[in-house]
Design an enzyme around this catalytic site. Sequence first.
Site, mmCIF file in Angstrom:
data_model
loop_
_atom_site.group_PDB
_atom_site.id
_atom_site.type_symbol
_atom_site.label_atom_id
_atom_site.label_comp_id
_atom_site.label_asym_id
_atom_site.label_seq_id
_atom_site.Cartn_x
_atom_site.Cartn_y
_atom_site.Cartn_z
ATOM 1 C CB CYS A 1 -6.175 0.316 -1.435
ATOM 2 S SG CYS A 1 -5.951 1.809 -0.425
ATOM 3 C CG ASP B 1 2.858 1.083 -2.504
ATOM 4 O OD1 ASP B 1 2.760 0.307 -3.471
ATOM 5 O OD2 ASP B 1 2.049 2.011 -2.292
#
Length: 203
Positions: free
Chosen positions: A6, A123
């Site tokens: 990412c 996360d």
Amino acid sequence: MILKVCGITNQEDCNAAIAGGATAIGFNFYPPSPRYIAPERAAEIASAPGVRRVGVFVNEDRKRVDEIVRIAALDVAQLHGDETSAEYPAAAPVWKAIRVGPDFGFAQLLQHDPDPAEALLVDGPASGVPFQWTVAKSFWLTFRRPHRIILAGGLDASNVAEAIATVRPWGVDACSRIENAPGKKDHKKMTEFLQAARAALQS
């Protein structure tokens, strides 16, 4: 199997991620982020067939998400805000992200009804910070939800194998711990992460 890098902001890092084995790349469309990239710039970054292009959004208007999906040729919208399923975009599958902080509870997640999501991205409480991976496993075992799990938060080559062995997720996602600076990847760290993750997911 999702091996995601990412925070891609340039073609060089995208090429290196794909060469290292990434099956998904992420573009951050949250303006306050140091990894923010304009949709038009993301559209200029070429990827490879079969590599999923994922857009990261935080409480963005649904119509705007759909617009960016089209501009940047995204395959997935990764939603990190307080979006409910009724607010999910129509133009792409959704990965619903949840942050596991000190006050996290399963009720907090369930009230947002993530059922239509293709996957849950679990996360850490902040960028680059790991969480107790058993939380993701407990959610799966307790609620028997149909979601695929993607682990994120503080992952790199040193800990991704342990995280995968604990949770057996559908995929993993790394960003800040494989960078030289926000939005600029360390190609060696990135490749080592991808190789370690692939080996662990296939074991």
